[in-house]
Design a protein around this motif. Sequence first.
Motif, PDB file in Angstrom:
ATOM      1  N   LEU A 228      -3.693   9.711   2.875  1.00 14.60           N
ATOM      2  CA  LEU A 228      -2.686   9.009   2.072  1.00 14.60           C
ATOM      3  C   LEU A 228      -3.332   8.120   1.011  1.00 14.60           C
ATOM      4  CD1 LEU A 228      -0.148   7.932   4.838  1.00 14.60           C
ATOM      5  CD2 LEU A 228       0.244   9.577   2.996  1.00 14.60           C
ATOM      6  N   VAL A 229      -4.288   7.311   1.444  1.00  8.29           N
ATOM      7  CA  VAL A 229      -4.912   6.346   0.529  1.00  8.29           C
ATOM      8  C   VAL A 229      -5.733   7.055  -0.542  1.00  8.29           C
ATOM      9  CG1 VAL A 229      -6.544   4.425   0.406  1.00  8.29           C
ATOM     10  CG2 VAL A 229      -4.874   4.510   2.241  1.00  8.29           C
ATOM     11  N   SER A 230      -6.340   8.167  -0.192  1.00 10.72           N
ATOM     12  CA  SER A 230      -7.182   8.861  -1.169  1.00 10.72           C
ATOM     13  C   SER A 230      -6.357   9.496  -2.289  1.00 10.72           C
ATOM     14  CB  SER A 230      -8.059   9.911  -0.483  1.00 10.72           C
ATOM     15  OG  SER A 230      -7.270  10.951   0.048  1.00 10.72           O
ATOM     16  N   ARG A 231      -5.053   9.576  -2.126  1.00  7.30           N
ATOM     17  CA  ARG A 231      -4.183  10.065  -3.205  1.00  7.30           C
ATOM     18  C   ARG A 231      -4.305   9.182  -4.449  1.00  7.30           C
ATOM     19  NH1 ARG A 231       0.689  12.822  -2.295  1.00  7.30           N
ATOM     20  NH2 ARG A 231       1.720  11.254  -3.587  1.00  7.30           N
ATOM     21  N   MET A 232      -4.595   7.886  -4.233  1.00  7.57           N
ATOM     22  CA  MET A 232      -4.725   6.940  -5.344  1.00  7.57           C
ATOM     23  C   MET A 232      -6.171   6.822  -5.804  1.00  7.57           C
ATOM     24  SD  MET A 232      -2.757   3.717  -3.598  1.00  7.57           S
ATOM     25  CE  MET A 232      -4.226   3.195  -2.787  1.00  7.57           C
TER      26      MET A 232
ATOM     27  N   MET B 104       0.841  -1.196   0.000  1.00  5.75           N
ATOM     28  CA  MET B 104       0.000   0.000   0.000  1.00  5.75           C
ATOM     29  C   MET B 104       0.877   1.247   0.000  1.00  5.75           C
ATOM     30  SD  MET B 104      -3.025   1.310  -0.072  1.00  5.75           S
ATOM     31  CE  MET B 104      -4.269   0.203   0.518  1.00  5.75           C
ATOM     32  N   LEU B 105       1.957   1.214   0.777  1.00  3.53           N
ATOM     33  CA  LEU B 105       2.883   2.349   0.802  1.00  3.53           C
ATOM     34  C   LEU B 105       3.480   2.587  -0.584  1.00  3.53           C
ATOM     35  CD1 LEU B 105       4.732   1.690   4.182  1.00  3.53           C
ATOM     36  CD2 LEU B 105       3.012   3.431   3.720  1.00  3.53           C
ATOM     37  N   ASP B 106       3.886   1.510  -1.268  1.00  2.84           N
ATOM     38  CA  ASP B 106       4.431   1.648  -2.624  1.00  2.84           C
ATOM     39  C   ASP B 106       3.401   2.263  -3.564  1.00  2.84           C
ATOM     40  OD1 ASP B 106       6.936   0.635  -1.989  1.00  2.84           O
ATOM     41  OD2 ASP B 106       6.382  -1.436  -2.471  1.00  2.84           O
ATOM     42  N   ALA B 107       2.161   1.826  -3.438  1.00  2.55           N
ATOM     43  CA  ALA B 107       1.106   2.361  -4.297  1.00  2.55           C
ATOM     44  C   ALA B 107       0.867   3.838  -4.017  1.00  2.55           C
ATOM     45  CB  ALA B 107      -0.189   1.567  -4.096  1.00  2.55           C
ATOM     46  N   ILE B 108       0.950   4.237  -2.773  1.00  3.81           N
ATOM     47  CA  ILE B 108       0.746   5.634  -2.412  1.00  3.81           C
ATOM     48  C   ILE B 108       1.871   6.507  -2.954  1.00  3.81           C
ATOM     49  CG2 ILE B 108       0.731   7.253  -0.456  1.00  3.81           C
ATOM     50  CD1 ILE B 108      -0.745   4.999   1.125  1.00  3.81           C
ATOM     51  N   ILE B 109       3.102   5.999  -2.873  1.00  3.78           N
ATOM     52  CA  ILE B 109       4.254   6.795  -3.296  1.00  3.78           C
ATOM     53  C   ILE B 109       4.200   7.044  -4.801  1.00  3.78           C
ATOM     54  CG2 ILE B 109       6.770   6.882  -3.464  1.00  3.78           C
ATOM     55  CD1 ILE B 109       6.778   5.160  -0.848  1.00  3.78           C
ATOM     56  N   ASP B 110       4.256   5.982  -5.577  1.00  3.07           N
ATOM     57  CA  ASP B 110       4.218   6.167  -7.034  1.00  3.07           C
ATOM     58  C   ASP B 110       3.841   4.900  -7.791  1.00  3.07           C
ATOM     59  OD1 ASP B 110       6.500   4.626  -6.899  1.00  3.07           O
ATOM     60  OD2 ASP B 110       7.864   6.198  -7.573  1.00  3.07           O
ATOM     61  N   GLY B 111       3.494   3.856  -7.061  1.00  2.00           N
ATOM     62  CA  GLY B 111       3.066   2.624  -7.703  1.00  2.00           C
ATOM     63  C   GLY B 111       4.180   1.652  -8.009  1.00  2.00           C
ATOM     64  N   SER B 112       5.436   2.031  -7.842  1.00  2.00           N
ATOM     65  CA  SER B 112       6.535   1.110  -8.148  1.00  2.00           C
ATOM     66  C   SER B 112       6.986   0.392  -6.875  1.00  2.00           C
ATOM     67  CB  SER B 112       7.708   1.862  -8.783  1.00  2.00           C
ATOM     68  OG  SER B 112       8.194   2.848  -7.908  1.00  2.00           O
ATOM     69  N   TYR B 113       7.372  -0.864  -7.066  1.00  2.00           N
ATOM     70  CA  TYR B 113       7.761  -1.716  -5.940  1.00  2.00           C
ATOM     71  C   TYR B 113       9.138  -1.324  -5.414  1.00  2.00           C
ATOM     72  CZ  TYR B 113       9.235  -5.800  -3.322  1.00  2.00           C
ATOM     73  OH  TYR B 113       9.700  -6.618  -2.324  1.00  2.00           O
ATOM     74  N   ARG B 114       9.273  -1.281  -4.084  1.00  2.00           N
ATOM     75  CA  ARG B 114      10.550  -1.027  -3.425  1.00  2.00           C
ATOM     76  C   ARG B 114      10.849  -2.200  -2.513  1.00  2.00           C
ATOM     77  NH1 ARG B 114       8.076   3.277  -4.537  1.00  2.00           N
ATOM     78  NH2 ARG B 114       9.025   5.280  -4.965  1.00  2.00           N
ATOM     79  N   GLU B 115      11.975  -2.826  -2.736  1.00  2.00           N
ATOM     80  CA  GLU B 115      12.356  -3.963  -1.909  1.00  2.00           C
ATOM     81  C   GLU B 115      12.962  -3.501  -0.591  1.00  2.00           C
ATOM     82  OE1 GLU B 115      15.129  -7.910  -2.282  1.00  2.00           O
ATOM     83  OE2 GLU B 115      14.172  -7.117  -4.067  1.00  2.00           O
ATOM     84  N   ASP B 116      13.651  -2.381  -0.633  1.00  2.00           N
ATOM     85  CA  ASP B 116      14.342  -1.853   0.531  1.00  2.00           C
ATOM     86  C   ASP B 116      13.378  -1.035   1.396  1.00  2.00           C
ATOM     87  OD1 ASP B 116      16.243  -1.014   2.337  1.00  2.00           O
ATOM     88  OD2 ASP B 116      17.133   0.484   0.999  1.00  2.00           O
ATOM     89  N   ASP B 117      13.180  -1.475   2.652  1.00  2.00           N
ATOM     90  CA  ASP B 117      12.264  -0.783   3.564  1.00  2.00           C
ATOM     91  C   ASP B 117      12.730   0.631   3.892  1.00  2.00           C
ATOM     92  OD1 ASP B 117      10.434  -2.851   3.715  1.00  2.00           O
ATOM     93  OD2 ASP B 117      11.351  -3.742   5.497  1.00  2.00           O
TER      94      ASP B 117
END
Length: 154
Positions: free
Chosen positions: A83-87, A17-30
């Motif tokens: 945060l979630v409503s950004r998407m 969900m955090l990745d989706a909020i940021i820009d939709g791309s997956y981040r492996e590193d926390d």
Amino acid sequence: MAYCSIDEVISMLKPDMLDAIIDGSYREDDSERKKDITPIAGQAITDAQAEIDGYLAARYNVPFARVPAVIGKFAKDIAIYNLVSRMGIDESDREKTYLTRYNAAVAFLTKAAEGKVEVTITPEEDMPGSVTVQNNFETKSNARIFTRQSMRGW
């Protein structure tokens, strides 16, 4: 003083969900994910506090010097909704929970603004001999003997 912390808000959301909020791309590193979401979450918290203060300003001195537990809870719910409503909120999906919690927060704040419910600091938060510092002015007080709750019905 913010009504909730960035870490509290971030911990309530799953990494995808955090990745989706940021820009939709997956981040492996926390740590990279946290670095990217921190300014966005900070702004969501600021907006949540402004919304809460907007509802309660007519009845209470805001911002609260000591945050009542209920305000901290609703600040997190509103910040997460921000945060979630950004998407965009899909009411048929898992995001409906965030909308429901936001609506519950707004309903409570509306009732508090109308005087139908009280925003109080619980006895654990209001310790005897408490010290309050505001605008470089310090006050010391004993525990309250008579409260709205203890005098209810009189």
